[in-house]
Design a protein around this motif. Structure first.
Motif, PDB file in Angstrom:
ATOM      1  N   LYS A   1      34.472 -18.550 -43.876  1.00  0.00           N
ATOM      2  CA  LYS A   1      35.250 -19.148 -42.789  1.00  0.00           C
ATOM      3  C   LYS A   1      34.994 -20.840 -42.486  1.00  0.00           C
ATOM      4  N   GLU A   2      35.924 -21.493 -42.434  1.00  0.00           N
ATOM      5  CA  GLU A   2      35.566 -23.018 -42.407  1.00  0.00           C
ATOM      6  C   GLU A   2      35.986 -23.503 -40.820  1.00  0.00           C
ATOM      7  N   TYR A   3      35.117 -24.501 -40.606  1.00  0.00           N
ATOM      8  CA  TYR A   3      35.353 -25.009 -39.240  1.00  0.00           C
ATOM      9  C   TYR A   3      35.611 -26.376 -39.070  1.00  0.00           C
ATOM     10  N   THR A   4      36.433 -26.649 -38.250  1.00  0.00           N
ATOM     11  CA  THR A   4      36.810 -28.254 -38.053  1.00  0.00           C
ATOM     12  C   THR A   4      36.204 -28.940 -36.949  1.00  0.00           C
ATOM     13  N   ILE A   5      35.502 -29.883 -36.908  1.00  0.00           N
ATOM     14  CA  ILE A   5      34.732 -30.443 -36.039  1.00  0.00           C
ATOM     15  C   ILE A   5      34.982 -32.107 -36.255  1.00  0.00           C
ATOM     16  N   ASN A   6      35.603 -32.653 -34.996  1.00  0.00           N
ATOM     17  CA  ASN A   6      36.086 -34.102 -35.063  1.00  0.00           C
ATOM     18  C   ASN A   6      37.057 -34.280 -36.342  1.00  0.00           C
ATOM     19  N   GLY A   7      37.910 -33.527 -36.635  1.00  0.00           N
ATOM     20  CA  GLY A   7      38.684 -33.796 -37.738  1.00  0.00           C
ATOM     21  C   GLY A   7      38.274 -33.406 -38.998  1.00  0.00           C
ATOM     22  N   VAL A   8      37.006 -33.081 -39.406  1.00  0.00           N
ATOM     23  CA  VAL A   8      36.398 -32.746 -40.388  1.00  0.00           C
ATOM     24  C   VAL A   8      36.136 -31.113 -40.642  1.00  0.00           C
ATOM     25  N   THR A   9      36.953 -30.817 -41.748  1.00  0.00           N
ATOM     26  CA  THR A   9      36.777 -29.220 -42.014  1.00  0.00           C
ATOM     27  C   THR A   9      35.610 -28.875 -43.159  1.00  0.00           C
ATOM     28  N   ARG A  10      34.675 -28.081 -43.019  1.00  0.00           N
ATOM     29  CA  ARG A  10      33.883 -27.716 -43.813  1.00  0.00           C
ATOM     30  C   ARG A  10      33.451 -26.263 -43.561  1.00  0.00           C
ATOM     31  N   SER A  11      32.662 -25.743 -44.439  1.00  0.00           N
ATOM     32  CA  SER A  11      32.219 -24.244 -44.660  1.00  0.00           C
ATOM     33  C   SER A  11      31.060 -24.177 -43.676  1.00  0.00           C
ATOM     34  N   VAL A  12      30.519 -23.127 -43.376  1.00  0.00           N
ATOM     35  CA  VAL A  12      29.390 -23.045 -42.453  1.00  0.00           C
ATOM     36  C   VAL A  12      28.079 -23.589 -43.116  1.00  0.00           C
ATOM     37  N   SER A  13      28.147 -23.186 -44.490  1.00  0.00           N
ATOM     38  CA  SER A  13      26.817 -23.580 -45.314  1.00  0.00           C
ATOM     39  C   SER A  13      26.812 -25.340 -45.424  1.00  0.00           C
ATOM     40  N   GLN A  14      28.066 -25.796 -45.632  1.00  0.00           N
ATOM     41  CA  GLN A  14      28.137 -27.479 -45.670  1.00  0.00           C
ATOM     42  C   GLN A  14      27.810 -27.815 -44.587  1.00  0.00           C
ATOM     43  N   TRP A  15      28.170 -27.343 -43.241  1.00  0.00           N
ATOM     44  CA  TRP A  15      27.907 -27.866 -42.012  1.00  0.00           C
ATOM     45  C   TRP A  15      26.303 -27.963 -41.710  1.00  0.00           C
ATOM     46  N   ALA A  16      25.672 -26.568 -42.195  1.00  0.00           N
ATOM     47  CA  ALA A  16      24.488 -26.537 -41.827  1.00  0.00           C
ATOM     48  C   ALA A  16      23.536 -27.417 -42.693  1.00  0.00           C
ATOM     49  N   LYS A  17      23.831 -27.515 -43.878  1.00  0.00           N
ATOM     50  CA  LYS A  17      23.158 -28.589 -44.722  1.00  0.00           C
ATOM     51  C   LYS A  17      23.115 -29.818 -44.311  1.00  0.00           C
ATOM     52  N   LEU A  18      24.266 -30.244 -43.631  1.00  0.00           N
ATOM     53  CA  LEU A  18      24.628 -31.608 -43.061  1.00  0.00           C
ATOM     54  C   LEU A  18      23.640 -31.730 -41.741  1.00  0.00           C
ATOM     55  N   ALA A  19      23.407 -30.604 -41.105  1.00  0.00           N
ATOM     56  CA  ALA A  19      22.520 -30.532 -39.889  1.00  0.00           C
ATOM     57  C   ALA A  19      20.956 -30.442 -40.117  1.00  0.00           C
ATOM     58  N   GLY A  20      20.841 -30.169 -41.461  1.00  0.00           N
ATOM     59  CA  GLY A  20      19.267 -29.847 -41.660  1.00  0.00           C
ATOM     60  C   GLY A  20      18.952 -28.572 -41.297  1.00  0.00           C
ATOM     61  N   ILE A  21      19.741 -27.561 -41.628  1.00  0.00           N
ATOM     62  CA  ILE A  21      19.336 -26.085 -40.984  1.00  0.00           C
ATOM     63  C   ILE A  21      19.777 -25.157 -42.092  1.00  0.00           C
ATOM     64  N   SER A  22      19.432 -24.096 -42.289  1.00  0.00           N
ATOM     65  CA  SER A  22      19.831 -23.336 -43.309  1.00  0.00           C
ATOM     66  C   SER A  22      20.917 -22.368 -42.531  1.00  0.00           C
ATOM     67  N   GLY A  23      21.777 -21.894 -43.715  1.00  0.00           N
ATOM     68  CA  GLY A  23      23.032 -21.341 -43.317  1.00  0.00           C
ATOM     69  C   GLY A  23      22.898 -20.034 -42.519  1.00  0.00           C
ATOM     70  N   SER A  24      21.824 -19.282 -42.614  1.00  0.00           N
ATOM     71  CA  SER A  24      21.561 -18.114 -41.677  1.00  0.00           C
ATOM     72  C   SER A  24      21.165 -18.556 -40.404  1.00  0.00           C
ATOM     73  N   VAL A  25      20.631 -19.564 -40.188  1.00  0.00           N
ATOM     74  CA  VAL A  25      20.356 -20.052 -38.800  1.00  0.00           C
ATOM     75  C   VAL A  25      21.717 -20.565 -38.132  1.00  0.00           C
ATOM     76  N   ALA A  26      22.604 -21.073 -39.021  1.00  0.00           N
ATOM     77  CA  ALA A  26      24.075 -21.495 -38.528  1.00  0.00           C
ATOM     78  C   ALA A  26      24.801 -20.337 -38.034  1.00  0.00           C
ATOM     79  N   TYR A  27      24.719 -19.233 -39.088  1.00  0.00           N
ATOM     80  CA  TYR A  27      25.516 -18.026 -38.745  1.00  0.00           C
ATOM     81  C   TYR A  27      24.750 -17.328 -37.337  1.00  0.00           C
ATOM     82  N   THR A  28      23.488 -17.280 -37.158  1.00  0.00           N
ATOM     83  CA  THR A  28      23.034 -16.591 -35.912  1.00  0.00           C
ATOM     84  C   THR A  28      23.354 -17.207 -34.933  1.00  0.00           C
TER      85      THR A  28
END
Length: 186
Positions: A99-126
């Motif tokens: 699933k992809e999410y759009t934040i401020n007009g930018v669409t990315r997957s959960v793992s891509q957003w997590a990488k940008l935030a410096g967290i793991s994908g599992s933390v983002a999903y949790t």
């Protein structure tokens, strides 16, 4: 050399000659039993598969692409993939996208957003499954706490010592309903 020693010597030489003859017969028999086809042909892997104008066996395609023989065989012979797709598609989630999410007009997957935030994908999903707002779950760095809504609800309208009278059932979101009936007058 005594006659007894000479007799033993002859026995040893005859025994060695017989062993050599038996060994040679065994080697000859094994050679006659060995298949004339190479090992790949015995396993059905010598079939040539054509892709991109080249013909190779599964073993050769495996060496060229880095995809295992078993994976190539499964893709071609079980899933009926075209050979070109089987040898070019990378190993991973074939056609499935998260699933992809759009934040401020930018669409990315959960793992891509997590990488940008410096967290793991599992933390983002949790965070998402725990009810965090999507923007906060996918953009807040590691160690952040769950943000509060900031809008006062029923129980936050009162000071802690006053209470609501609802005991432990106080809610942040009002769940009050009124009936259309008028109160009886006395």
């Amino acid at each position: 050399m005594t006659p007894a020693e000479r007799s033993r010597q002859i026995d040893k030489e005859e025994f060695a000659a017989e062993c050599a003859a038996i060994r040679q017969r065994a080697y000859n028999w094994l050679a006659s039993q060995r298949p004339s086809k190479p090992k790949d042909m015995m396993r059905g892997l010598a079939h040539l598969y054509e892709a991109h104008g080249e013909k190779h066996t599964l073993r050769e395609w495996s060496e060229i692409t880095g995809i295992s023989i078993a994976t190539l065989n499964t893709r071609i012979n079980i899933y009926d993939w075209p050979v070109e797709r089987a040898v070019t598609e990378t190993i991973g989630h074939f056609g499935r996208r998260g699933k992809e999410y759009t934040i401020n007009g930018v669409t990315r997957s959960v793992s891509q957003w997590a990488k940008l935030a410096g967290i793991s994908g599992s933390v983002a999903y949790t965070r998402i499954t725990s009810g965090w707002p999507i923007e906060a779950a996918l953009t807040l760095p590691k160690g952040s706490t769950r943000p509060t809504s900031g809008t006062p609800g029923v129980s936050s309208n009162f000071a802690p010592f006053e209470g609501t009278g609802g005991g432990s059932t106080a809610h942040e979101i009002p769940e009050i309903s009124f009936s259309d009936m008028k109160a009886p007058t006395a």
